[in-house]
Design a protein around this motif. Structure first.
Motif, PDB file in Angstrom:
ATOM      1  N   PHE A  37      48.281  34.116  35.850  1.00 49.48           N
ATOM      2  CA  PHE A  37      47.586  33.896  37.132  1.00 49.48           C
ATOM      3  C   PHE A  37      46.501  32.647  36.762  1.00 49.48           C
ATOM      4  O   PHE A  37      45.669  32.785  36.231  1.00 49.48           O
ATOM      5  N   ALA A  39      44.090  29.624  38.358  1.00 52.89           N
ATOM      6  CA  ALA A  39      43.676  29.087  39.754  1.00 52.89           C
ATOM      7  C   ALA A  39      43.373  27.647  39.431  1.00 52.89           C
ATOM      8  O   ALA A  39      42.811  27.386  38.089  1.00 52.89           O
ATOM      9  N   VAL A 147      51.528  37.265  52.201  1.00 51.80           N
ATOM     10  CA  VAL A 147      51.514  37.389  50.636  1.00 51.80           C
ATOM     11  C   VAL A 147      52.627  38.112  50.382  1.00 51.80           C
ATOM     12  O   VAL A 147      53.409  37.707  49.478  1.00 51.80           O
ATOM     13  N   MET A 160      49.793  29.544  45.995  1.00 54.44           N
ATOM     14  CA  MET A 160      49.136  30.011  47.088  1.00 54.44           C
ATOM     15  C   MET A 160      48.105  29.140  47.386  1.00 54.44           C
ATOM     16  O   MET A 160      47.177  28.349  46.559  1.00 54.44           O
ATOM     17  N   ASP A 161      48.068  28.381  48.606  1.00 54.30           N
ATOM     18  CA  ASP A 161      47.306  27.174  48.942  1.00 54.30           C
ATOM     19  C   ASP A 161      45.902  27.805  49.790  1.00 54.30           C
ATOM     20  O   ASP A 161      45.891  27.778  50.978  1.00 54.30           O
ATOM     21  N   GLU A 162      44.791  28.186  49.237  1.00 59.16           N
ATOM     22  CA  GLU A 162      43.707  28.625  49.935  1.00 59.16           C
ATOM     23  C   GLU A 162      43.953  29.608  51.056  1.00 59.16           C
ATOM     24  O   GLU A 162      43.703  29.466  52.120  1.00 59.16           O
ATOM     25  N   GLN A 176      40.778  39.497  48.444  1.00 58.39           N
ATOM     26  CA  GLN A 176      40.928  39.094  46.838  1.00 58.39           C
ATOM     27  C   GLN A 176      41.149  40.464  46.049  1.00 58.39           C
ATOM     28  O   GLN A 176      41.931  40.191  44.955  1.00 58.39           O
ATOM     29  N   TRP A 183      48.937  41.984  42.106  1.00 57.43           N
ATOM     30  CA  TRP A 183      49.310  40.867  40.893  1.00 57.43           C
ATOM     31  C   TRP A 183      49.391  41.839  39.644  1.00 57.43           C
ATOM     32  O   TRP A 183      50.204  41.902  38.851  1.00 57.43           O
ATOM     33  N   VAL A 190      51.463  33.141  38.975  1.00 57.32           N
ATOM     34  CA  VAL A 190      50.625  32.519  40.348  1.00 57.32           C
ATOM     35  C   VAL A 190      49.885  31.327  39.938  1.00 57.32           C
ATOM     36  O   VAL A 190      49.424  31.216  38.935  1.00 57.32           O
ATOM     37  N   PHE A 192      47.021  29.324  42.244  1.00 53.09           N
ATOM     38  CA  PHE A 192      46.350  29.854  43.228  1.00 53.09           C
ATOM     39  C   PHE A 192      45.282  28.429  43.506  1.00 53.09           C
ATOM     40  O   PHE A 192      44.711  28.253  42.595  1.00 53.09           O
ATOM     41  N   THR A 194      42.088  26.804  45.235  1.00 54.64           N
ATOM     42  CA  THR A 194      40.951  27.301  46.112  1.00 54.64           C
ATOM     43  C   THR A 194      39.758  26.296  45.808  1.00 54.64           C
ATOM     44  O   THR A 194      39.720  25.328  44.895  1.00 54.64           O
TER      45      THR A 194
END
Length: 252
Positions: A37, A39, A147, A160-162, A176, A183, A190, A192, A194
């Motif tokens: 995962f 970000a 999701v 995942m776009d914001e 969240q 997950w 993932v 992500f 943000t």
């Protein structure tokens, strides 16, 4: 779920007014392991969404390669699921029909689609909403459907776009926590995107900081799981990591 590799990725655009090339992404390399995962954060205009759209196959690359499970990305495909800031649900379809749209397009039979809907709606705590329509749901519930709709198509990588940017702060925290629980149970790979540093640190195993189209830094997040805001909001390790990432973003 499979790994994702970006090799020397670049993206340039032609500015017709100035007659010059503009480089949005320059020589970005990144490895996201199977079940990881990651970000991605950075100031506005640094290229976060451009990178995600290139991974999704929506935007052609100018240089480098994108590999999913060793296969080069040439365009959109079912191996990559995408969740946008707007839930993008079909308003004329029920929640269950939205969740099983991808499997239906792949030729999955009716009985198996019913099983998929039952499984994934239960995963998101939405079994009671299976026959409702999107306009009958709250914004948070709509995003949860978005999701699990992406997950129900069994992608190798979830992009995942914001996805929680448009909901209120309390709902965002709940979403969240829901995402971390999902997950932990399914371990999708993932990426992500943000703007929210705290969100990135709360969710991810690793935070990538972008600056002007290139990777400025990567920060590991060794916080224990499962994660909850009740436990982490006063956690010194969480605060220190969030501050470290924030300083990097500000320097970008």
């Amino acid at each position: 779920m499979k790994s994702l590799v970006l090799e020397n990725l670049s993206k340039t655009y032609f500015d017709p007014y100035r007659g010059t090339q503009f480089t949005a992404i320059k020589d970005v390399s990144l490895q996201v392991g199977e079940g990881d995962f990651v970000a991605v954060v950075g100031p506005s205009g640094c290229g976060k969404s451009t990178i995600l759209n290139m991974i999704a196959g929506f935007v052609p690359i100018s240089g480098g390669r994108i590999l999913v499970d060793g296969h080069q990305v040439k365009g959109p495909g079912p191996d990559r699921g995408v969740v946008f800031q707007s839930h993008a649900l079909f308003p004329w379809k029920t929640v269950a029909e939205n969740v099983t749209f991808g499997p239906k397009m792949r030729g999955v039979g009716k009985a198996e689609r019913a099983r998929i809907a039952e499984e994934y709606l239960a995963l998101a705590g939405l079994s009671h909403a299976a026959e409702r329509y999107p306009n009958e749901l709250s914004g948070g519930m709509q995003q949860r459907v978005g999701v699990v709709r992406a997950l129900a198509n069994n992608p190798d990588v979830l992009l995942m776009d914001e996805p929680f940017a448009s909901v209120d702060a309390q709902t965002r925290m709940t979403l969240q926590e829901e995402l971390t629980r999902i997950w932990e149970e399914r371990r999708p790979t993932v990426v992500f995107i943000t703007h929210d540093v705290s969100e990135a640190v709360f969710l991810a195993n690793r935070v990538v900081v972008l600056s002007k189209g290139h990777v400025l830094a990567e920060v590991a997040v060794p916080l224990a799981r499962p994660r909850s805001w009740t436990r982490l909001v006063e956690d010194d390790g969480f605060k220190a990591l969030s501050n470290q990432v924030l300083q990097l973003v500000r320097s970008a």
